[in-house]
Design a protein around this motif. Structure first.
Motif, PDB file in Angstrom:
ATOM      1  N   LEU A   1       0.868  -1.172   0.000  1.00  0.00           N
ATOM      2  CA  LEU A   1       0.000   0.000   0.000  1.00  0.00           C
ATOM      3  C   LEU A   1       0.907   1.224   0.000  1.00  0.00           C
ATOM      4  N   GLY A   2       0.761   2.090  -0.997  1.00  0.00           N
ATOM      5  CA  GLY A   2       1.648   3.229  -1.146  1.00  0.00           C
ATOM      6  C   GLY A   2       0.911   4.551  -1.018  1.00  0.00           C
ATOM      7  N   PHE A   3       1.614   5.550  -0.439  1.00  0.00           N
ATOM      8  CA  PHE A   3       1.030   6.876  -0.233  1.00  0.00           C
ATOM      9  C   PHE A   3       2.105   7.933  -0.472  1.00  0.00           C
ATOM     10  N   ALA A   4       1.704   9.030  -1.106  1.00  0.00           N
ATOM     11  CA  ALA A   4       2.625  10.145  -1.328  1.00  0.00           C
ATOM     12  C   ALA A   4       1.848  11.444  -1.282  1.00  0.00           C
ATOM     13  N   TYR A   5       2.485  12.465  -0.734  1.00  0.00           N
ATOM     14  CA  TYR A   5       1.912  13.808  -0.692  1.00  0.00           C
ATOM     15  C   TYR A   5       3.046  14.787  -0.974  1.00  0.00           C
ATOM     16  N   SER A   6       2.961  15.484  -2.090  1.00  0.00           N
ATOM     17  CA  SER A   6       4.075  16.305  -2.571  1.00  0.00           C
ATOM     18  C   SER A   6       3.806  17.792  -2.360  1.00  0.00           C
ATOM     19  N   GLN A   7       4.834  18.495  -1.884  1.00  0.00           N
ATOM     20  CA  GLN A   7       4.797  19.950  -1.770  1.00  0.00           C
ATOM     21  C   GLN A   7       6.145  20.523  -2.220  1.00  0.00           C
ATOM     22  N   GLU A   8       6.118  21.805  -2.632  1.00  0.00           N
ATOM     23  CA  GLU A   8       7.352  22.448  -3.106  1.00  0.00           C
ATOM     24  C   GLU A   8       8.300  22.775  -1.960  1.00  0.00           C
ATOM     25  N   GLY A   9       7.773  22.985  -0.791  1.00  0.00           N
ATOM     26  CA  GLY A   9       8.600  23.353   0.347  1.00  0.00           C
ATOM     27  C   GLY A   9       7.753  23.396   1.607  1.00  0.00           C
ATOM     28  N   GLN A  10       8.318  23.985   2.633  1.00  0.00           N
ATOM     29  CA  GLN A  10       7.659  24.060   3.930  1.00  0.00           C
ATOM     30  C   GLN A  10       7.064  25.456   4.100  1.00  0.00           C
TER      31      GLN A  10
ATOM     32  N   TYR B   1       0.435  23.374  -5.194  1.00  0.00           N
ATOM     33  CA  TYR B   1       1.566  22.622  -5.721  1.00  0.00           C
ATOM     34  C   TYR B   1       1.770  23.019  -7.179  1.00  0.00           C
ATOM     35  N   ASN B   2       2.820  23.795  -7.413  1.00  0.00           N
ATOM     36  CA  ASN B   2       3.046  24.370  -8.740  1.00  0.00           C
ATOM     37  C   ASN B   2       4.130  23.654  -9.533  1.00  0.00           C
ATOM     38  N   VAL B   3       4.631  22.531  -9.041  1.00  0.00           N
ATOM     39  CA  VAL B   3       5.633  21.771  -9.789  1.00  0.00           C
ATOM     40  C   VAL B   3       4.931  21.058 -10.937  1.00  0.00           C
ATOM     41  N   THR B   4       5.352  21.355 -12.146  1.00  0.00           N
ATOM     42  CA  THR B   4       4.743  20.739 -13.320  1.00  0.00           C
ATOM     43  C   THR B   4       5.749  19.816 -13.986  1.00  0.00           C
ATOM     44  N   GLY B   5       5.264  18.928 -14.782  1.00  0.00           N
ATOM     45  CA  GLY B   5       6.122  17.966 -15.460  1.00  0.00           C
ATOM     46  C   GLY B   5       5.269  16.821 -15.933  1.00  0.00           C
TER      47      GLY B   5
END
Length: 426
Positions: A155-164, A171-175
């Motif tokens: 079971l996998g989980f991820a939560y992405s942010q650019e910084g603290q 979340y403005n990281v594009t790709g």
């Protein structure tokens, strides 16, 4: 400064690890020369061929105990000559932390794995390590793992942010399908000669609105669900997959796409032969209210639809899809060397404009493999794309009349530098 901090962290951990049970260190040095004359896309009339040497330089540090595993991997991926000589700093920003994870055993059958890590399953069609790309692919994620009686569940989980930040979660990281959130479940059951896997994956992407499409407005989701299987049938071995994608292709467009694949292989003596077919759905070029284009999100896509990477390797998203009929032969050419010969016949899955022919082209791939000494392997490859006029319609109108080929030579050097098991009382 970032490089110095990373090295300090790495060597501090090394000092701590030597008190533990097993410590390993190994290197991955991989220089690769490439001659590109139509790699990844058609070769324009007025373009000159490209040639360069790129190199991966990676160090891996590992620790294993009864209850804990740790992996730290640092790397530099650069092109020969991209930094001027005698500079006091490396200004190409090529140094990075590839992996840094810890796996803690919670119970006899349960563990959790946290940090920057490679996620790879089955044939690597949806999740893969992308080892062909010198930089590889990683995820910053948390996994809960179960393993008992040849049954595995992740079971996998991820939560992405650019910084603290103190305010907001934009979340403005594009790709290429860089996600803000990820949740998945992967289940695998294996038997003596066969296996069956199921995958359910949910990716959340930052939604933007406004006149300039720059106002954060929630999250939209893309879902992928499917299966992968292997089984023998007499002297034949079969492998196949089936996936369905649904949800949103972007903030405003519904998604409904599919992937189907089946390969049969047969080994006679030292020769391996295989035939296969893969179908990835696409969207008609004349337009559709829904997006019907399947995309194998985080897989090692280089290994599937031709080594020249015309499809699904940084390209061909939201396009006409693909039907790929292929055959391959691997023949022994010496005591430890072999030659791979592979041919692909490509057609569009969806309709092209003006009822153009769906035939896109034929690709021939050759790869020679020869171990040199222990820890050192040589690969030499050549590929040629015989593109049709219809290939121009999916490659931005570039002419298909030029010769499109690609050659490369790679040396993989993977020595174990150090391995030691410390006694419990040391």
């Amino acid at each position: 400064m970032r490089t110095k901090i990373t090295l300090i962290v790495v060597f501090t951990l090394i000092i701590q690890l030597v008190k533990a049970q097993t410590f390993t260190a190994d290197a991955d040095i991989r220089p690769r020369f490439e001659y590109r004359h139509g790699f990844n896309s058609l070769f324009p009339d007025d373009a000159d061929p490209a040639a360069f040497v790129a190199q991966r330089s990676r160090l891996n540090f590992g620790f294993t105990d009864d209850k804990l595993k740790i992996m730290i991997s640092i790397q530099d991926v650069s092109t020969w000559g991209d930094t001027r000589q005698i500079l006091p700093t490396d200004d190409n920003n090529s140094f990075s932390l590839f992996q840094a994870w810890a796996e803690l055993k919670l119970h006899e059958n349960w563990s959790t794995k946290l940090g920057r890590q490679v996620i790879s399953y089955d044939d690597q069609r949806v999740f893969g390590g992308l080892d062909w790309a010198l930089q590889g692919r990683f995820h910053d994620a948390a996994l809960i793992k179960y393993n008992k009686n040849k049954f595995k569940m992740d079971l996998g989980f991820a939560y992405s942010q650019e910084g603290q930040s103190n305010f907001g979660n934009d979340y403005n990281v594009t790709g290429f399908f860089t996600y803000k959130t990820m949740m998945y479940a992967h289940l695998n059951k294996s038997w003596e000669k066969s296996s069956l896997s199921f995958l359910v994956l949910n990716n959340g992407f930052q939604k933007f609105t406004g006149e300039n499409n720059d106002v954060p407005d929630g999250v939209y989701y893309r879902n992928t669900a499917g299966t992968y299987f292997t089984f023998p049938l007499g002297a034949l071995k079969f492998a196949g997959s089936a996936y369905y994608q649904f949800g949103k292709a972007n903030a405003t467009t519904d998604l409904s796409g599919y992937q189907l694949a089946l390969e049969g292989s047969y080994k006679q003596g030292k020769t391996l032969m295989a035939l296969g077919y893969e179908m990835l759905s696409g969207t008609d070029q004349n337009g559709s209210t829904d997006n019907k284009s399947f995309f194998p999100l985080y897989g090692t896509n280089h290994k599937f639809n031709g080594f020249m990477d015309y499809f699904y390797v940084g390209n061909h998203a939201n396009n006409v899809g693909l039907n790929d009929i292929y055959g391959k032969v691997v023949v022994k050419t010496g005591a430890s060397s072999n030659l791979l010969i592979k041919a692909h016949y490509f057609t569009a899955n969806a309709d092209l404009v003006e009822d153009a022919s769906k035939y896109l082209g034929t690709e021939i791939d050759l790869v020679y493999t020869q171990p040199i000494v222990e820890y050192v392997k040589l690969n030499v490859g050549y590929s040629q794309m015989f593109a049709s006029n219809s290939m121009s319609l999916v490659k931005g109108g570039t002419t298909s009349n030029n010769t499109n080929n690609w050659g490369w030579v790679q040396l993989s050097i993977n020595p174990t530098i150090f391995k030691y098991t410390f006694k419990k009382d040391e």
